[in-house]
Scaffold this active site. Structure first.
Site, PDB file in Angstrom:
ATOM      1  N   GLY A 143       0.769  -1.130  -0.109  1.00  0.00           N
ATOM      2  CA  GLY A 143       0.131  -0.088   0.068  1.00  0.00           C
ATOM      3  C   GLY A 143       0.994   1.188   0.127  1.00  0.00           C
ATOM      4  N   GLY A 173      -1.822   7.303   0.454  1.00  0.00           N
ATOM      5  CA  GLY A 173      -2.266   7.352   1.931  1.00  0.00           C
ATOM      6  C   GLY A 173      -0.803   7.562   2.876  1.00  0.00           C
ATOM      7  N   GLY A 184       1.174   4.615   3.448  1.00  0.00           N
ATOM      8  CA  GLY A 184       2.051   4.043   2.948  1.00  0.00           C
ATOM      9  C   GLY A 184       2.860   4.815   1.919  1.00  0.00           C
ATOM     10  N   SER A 209      -5.093  -0.952  14.194  1.00  0.00           N
ATOM     11  CA  SER A 209      -5.734   0.183  14.429  1.00  0.00           C
ATOM     12  C   SER A 209      -6.314   0.147  16.065  1.00  0.00           C
ATOM     13  CB  SER A 209      -7.056  -0.013  13.334  1.00  0.00           C
ATOM     14  OG  SER A 209      -8.225   0.650  13.637  1.00  0.00           O
ATOM     15  N   TYR A 228     -13.734  -5.014  10.041  1.00  0.00           N
ATOM     16  CA  TYR A 228     -12.329  -4.263  10.152  1.00  0.00           C
ATOM     17  C   TYR A 228     -11.799  -4.609  11.430  1.00  0.00           C
ATOM     18  CZ  TYR A 228      -9.119  -0.426   9.863  1.00  0.00           C
ATOM     19  OH  TYR A 228      -8.032   0.296   9.557  1.00  0.00           O
TER      20      TYR A 228
END
Length: 332
Positions: free
Chosen positions: A43, A47, A49, A176, A201
């Protein structure tokens, strides 16, 4: 009038929260150079990454950015090269929702790269449609957890070859704060249309932290101190992950989070810290937040659960016993 009053209160509270958050965000202060080092950032073309990959390239690293989209990957690589002047930035296709793609990517890296110093498992998806991949796994779970489980194990031999006790290779898994509401239910782990998207998630991020701890434990049992693995909680970050909720609504949330909490650059700082900081390399299996050692929810420290999840993941991802054992061999 009451509605107007509520709006004013919400705005004022938001401003206070945002001011506090912005003043307490910690930035990685490491001046470490990465010349001669090779890094992978999944990624790494958008963002957080993209900011991590740009930071590594600016420090002189050879940076492999991986994503499943050619256009995004090409743009991301160009952005990093233009920003840093480092031409040693390589874009490779990687679809974490496909075990075939993960295997192809890993085989290519093992074949073409002499070393791998840092692996950043940053890629992830948020509020997306609930469906099964061609591998028979839940899409969100495969991208956020199962795919990263397989990728990490397949690249482990190269990581072990590269690291040493004085400067170990590092694996950084992006978790997260939502892992706090996550759960592990082996009977429903791939059940379609069972979980709410936010719960799915959260489950994937809890699984990633459990994987981090179990991998650290297994490496320690092997008396292997050449690879350190830790997870990071970047905080609330305004990234394009919210675009799955709709172009305008997602854009608004991204803007709001960037203003009140963290921009992608600010959100990237803890991962960069854990990948570079000397003290961070002294621990393994831990969670970092805001560039500091933190603590996950209590479930994350259930060793029996972590072990059971590990074995279940190995079966679901299709790692046969012989291939699994090869993952724990050091490349010559």
């Amino acid at each position: 009038m009451i509605i107007l009053y509520l709006i004013v209160v919400i705005v004022m509270v938001g401003m206070v929260v945002g001011l506090y958050q912005k003043n307490t965000n910690i930035i990685c202060k490491s001046k470490k150079r990465l010349d001669g080092k090779t890094t992978i950032v999944t990624g790494g073309t958008s963002g957080m990454g993209l900011r991590i990959a740009t930071d590594f390239a600016d420090r002189g690293a050879r940076v492999i950015v991986a994503c499943p989209f050619v256009d995004e990957g090409t743009r991301g690589r160009k952005f990093i090269v233009d920003k840093t002047g480092n031409e040693e930035v390589i874009f490779k296709l990687l679809d974490l929702a496909s075990t075939a793609s993960i295997r192809k990517f890993s085989e290519d890296v093992i074949k073409t790269e002499k070393r791998l110093d840092i692996l950043i498992n940053n890629a992830g998806v948020g509020n997306v449609e609930d469906f099964a991949t061609k591998d028979g796994l839940n899409f969100t779970m495969q991208v956020n957890y199962f795919g990263q489980y397989l990728l990490t194990l397949l690249l482990l031999p190269l990581l072990r070859k590269t690291g040493n006790s004085l400067e170990p290779s590092r694996i950084v898994n992006t978790a997260s704060i939502l892992h706090n509401i996550g759960s592990v239910n082996f009977e429903k782990i791939n059940c379609p249309n069972y979980w709410y998207p936010i719960q799915l998630y959260a489950n994937s991020k809890l699984c990633l932290i459990l994987f981090t701890r179990e991998l650290a434990k297994r490496l320690k049992d092997l008396k292997e101190f050449n690879v350190k693995v830790n997870s990071v909680d970047p905080g609330a970050v305004g990234t394009t992950i919210f675009n799955t909720t709709g172009k305008y609504y997602g854009g608004f949330i991204t803007f709001l989070f960037s203003v009140l909490f963290k921009t992608p650059w600010e959100g990237a700082q803890t991962a960069i810290h854990v990948a570079l900081d000397k003290k961070a390399s002294l621990v393994s299996g831990e969670l970092f937040k805001n560039c500091k050692l933190s603590r996950a929810k209590e479930t994350a420290y259930d060793d029996d659960l972590a072990c059971s999840l590990w074995e279940e993941s190995r079966k679901l991802i299709g790692l046969c016993v012989d291939e699994y054992e090869q993952c724990f061999q050091v490349l010559k």
